[in-house]
Design an enzyme around this catalytic site. Sequence first.
Site, PDB file in Angstrom:
ATOM      1  N   ASP A 191       0.812  -1.229   0.000  1.00 36.38           N
ATOM      2  CA  ASP A 191       0.000   0.000   0.000  1.00 36.38           C
ATOM      3  C   ASP A 191       0.841   1.273   0.000  1.00 36.38           C
ATOM      4  O   ASP A 191       0.446   2.306   0.546  1.00 36.38           O
ATOM      5  CB  ASP A 191      -0.957   0.020   1.213  1.00 36.38           C
ATOM      6  CG  ASP A 191      -1.867  -1.186   1.218  1.00 36.38           C
ATOM      7  OD1 ASP A 191      -2.193  -1.678   0.131  1.00 36.38           O
ATOM      8  OD2 ASP A 191      -2.259  -1.619   2.318  1.00 36.38           O
TER       9      ASP A 191
ATOM     10  N   LYS B  24       1.809   2.002  -5.086  1.00 37.96           N
ATOM     11  CA  LYS B  24       2.321   1.369  -6.316  1.00 37.96           C
ATOM     12  C   LYS B  24       1.386   1.613  -7.495  1.00 37.96           C
ATOM     13  O   LYS B  24       1.835   1.824  -8.615  1.00 37.96           O
ATOM     14  CB  LYS B  24       2.489  -0.152  -6.110  1.00 37.96           C
ATOM     15  CG  LYS B  24       3.529  -0.514  -5.063  1.00 37.96           C
ATOM     16  CD  LYS B  24       3.603  -2.014  -4.836  1.00 37.96           C
ATOM     17  CE  LYS B  24       2.346  -2.599  -4.248  1.00 37.96           C
ATOM     18  NZ  LYS B  24       2.017  -2.167  -2.886  1.00 37.96           N
TER      19      LYS B  24
ATOM     20  N   GLY C 163      -4.530  -4.393  -3.759  1.00 39.79           N
ATOM     21  CA  GLY C 163      -5.519  -3.350  -4.035  1.00 39.79           C
ATOM     22  C   GLY C 163      -4.745  -2.120  -4.462  1.00 39.79           C
ATOM     23  O   GLY C 163      -4.107  -1.474  -3.631  1.00 39.79           O
ATOM     24  N   HIS C 164      -4.729  -1.858  -5.758  1.00 38.16           N
ATOM     25  CA  HIS C 164      -3.943  -0.751  -6.298  1.00 38.16           C
ATOM     26  C   HIS C 164      -4.890   0.354  -6.759  1.00 38.16           C
ATOM     27  O   HIS C 164      -5.701   0.145  -7.664  1.00 38.16           O
ATOM     28  CB  HIS C 164      -3.064  -1.242  -7.466  1.00 38.16           C
ATOM     29  CG  HIS C 164      -2.023  -2.229  -7.040  1.00 38.16           C
ATOM     30  ND1 HIS C 164      -1.178  -2.854  -7.915  1.00 38.16           N
ATOM     31  CD2 HIS C 164      -1.680  -2.691  -5.814  1.00 38.16           C
ATOM     32  CE1 HIS C 164      -0.369  -3.663  -7.244  1.00 38.16           C
ATOM     33  NE2 HIS C 164      -0.663  -3.585  -5.968  1.00 38.16           N
TER      34      HIS C 164
ATOM     35  N   GLN D  66       2.010  -6.097  -3.081  1.00 38.52           N
ATOM     36  CA  GLN D  66       2.507  -6.157  -1.690  1.00 38.52           C
ATOM     37  C   GLN D  66       3.840  -5.392  -1.564  1.00 38.52           C
ATOM     38  O   GLN D  66       4.057  -4.470  -2.318  1.00 38.52           O
ATOM     39  CB  GLN D  66       2.637  -7.617  -1.206  1.00 38.52           C
ATOM     40  CG  GLN D  66       1.292  -8.331  -1.033  1.00 38.52           C
ATOM     41  CD  GLN D  66       0.727  -8.919  -2.310  1.00 38.52           C
ATOM     42  OE1 GLN D  66       1.405  -9.627  -3.040  1.00 38.52           O
ATOM     43  NE2 GLN D  66      -0.538  -8.645  -2.609  1.00 38.52           N
TER      44      GLN D  66
END
Length: 422
Positions: free
Chosen positions: A13, A16, A40-41, A223
Amino acid sequence: MKSLAIIGAQWGDEGKGKISDYFGQKADLVVRFQGGNNAGHTIIVGDVKTILHVIPSGVLHKNCLSIIGHGVVFDPEAFLVELEEVRAATEITGDNLKISLGAAVITSYHKIIDGIREEGSGTKIGTTKKGIGPCYEDKISRRGIKIKDLFDLENLEARLEEQIMEKKFLFDNLYKCEYPSCKEEAKKLFELGKILKPFVADTFGLIDDAVKAGRKILFEGAQGVLLDIDYGSYPFVTSSNTSSGGVYTGAGLPGKQLDESVGIVKAYTTRVGTGPFPTEQLNDMGELIQTKGHEFGATTGRRRRCGWLDLPLLKYSAKVSNLTSLAVTKLDILSGLDELKVCVGYEYEGEIYETAFPGLDLEKVKPVYRDMTPFNDTFENGELSTELGEYIDIIEEFVGVPVGILAYGPERSQISFRKEYF
Ligand code: GDP
Ligand code: IMO
Ligand code: MG
């Protein structure tokens, strides 16, 4: 420069998605090489916010081919849900998105096990409950299902029988839970396979061809290094190689080395889930950063734990992933605070350490802090205040890697460059 990897340098988080999206504008290929829909991007362009889980950020760019490599663990059901959501923002077809024949499939059994373990009495990792760990376990123990197995019903059922042989005992006797029969699961996956077919390809070959043709390839890590199964804060990690080594095993870059590995670093530190966090601020400052930074997980909605920037961890991530430059994000969140600290060492068993190392017990280290002069920047005219300059300088000097990118807001345009990339 032709190959560039985006690597999370902390516990995920770091921003990225935002940085990948920026480079995606110039890339010919954007490739995911590990993890799955635990990621979750977040990408914000104007008023449109898109959160990507397993789909690479390249889908937001015309003329860009997005690839889900063989190192990814892939949940066909979750993919189709995500596909529908993301199709509202962009066109996605089998022409601009390809999934490796060799990616491991997350089955219902993996999701059941992940969920039950998190609720049971053992060590709680605080996983995303997406079945990631159990799927990698089966891949390693050679009981996995690959995407290529989805197209032959008989073989699929046989593979699932193999996968569930020991699990049945757990489901019936230990977990005492409901679970689908192999017949039902095979039928479901076979039907999903038919929908996936237009997306499936030999992605290793596509990457190889792109390398030979001199195309620009962006590898989008998920990650962060401290969640790496080998280099991270084990056992509180994810089950893949999140560091740059994952590019070579999970996507392939035949006969080549990455030209650039950009470490994405949040200007402070956050972590979701359990596990050690030396610089965590369990006080008003931690609360303030959490609230101001809207620190909630993009996949699970959980509150992220917050603390000061940890330079010994960053120095370690830089070594592990051979980072060639850093992108520091969320500087706007630190701007205007009346106190600012960075961790510049760990006190551990009577010694001071400037860098972490595999096996270091992060639960037991005591952070050594340096007080920094707080900065108050608006980021409007491209100039950095002296105080912010000092903050960036200490990162560069301590880690020994240049800061090439500064991000000061969630929107695509809130970014500045101090170096040329591709
Ligand atoms: P990722 O998993 O590394 O892609 O990061 P996430 O998307 O999970 O979380 C990063 C969050 O910070 C998202 O909500 C982004 O929109 C946001 N973000 C990224 N860069 C910046 C920045 O420089 N400033 C601010 N305020 N928000 C940012
Ligand atoms: P992105 O790509 C932050 C964390 C989980 C948990 C541990 C194991 O958005 O940075 P898993 O479900 O992978 O078995 O959970 O890893 N985790 C993440 N934390 N960002 C992520 O992805 C994460 N993906 C997994 O919270 O602690
Ligand atoms: Mg995220």
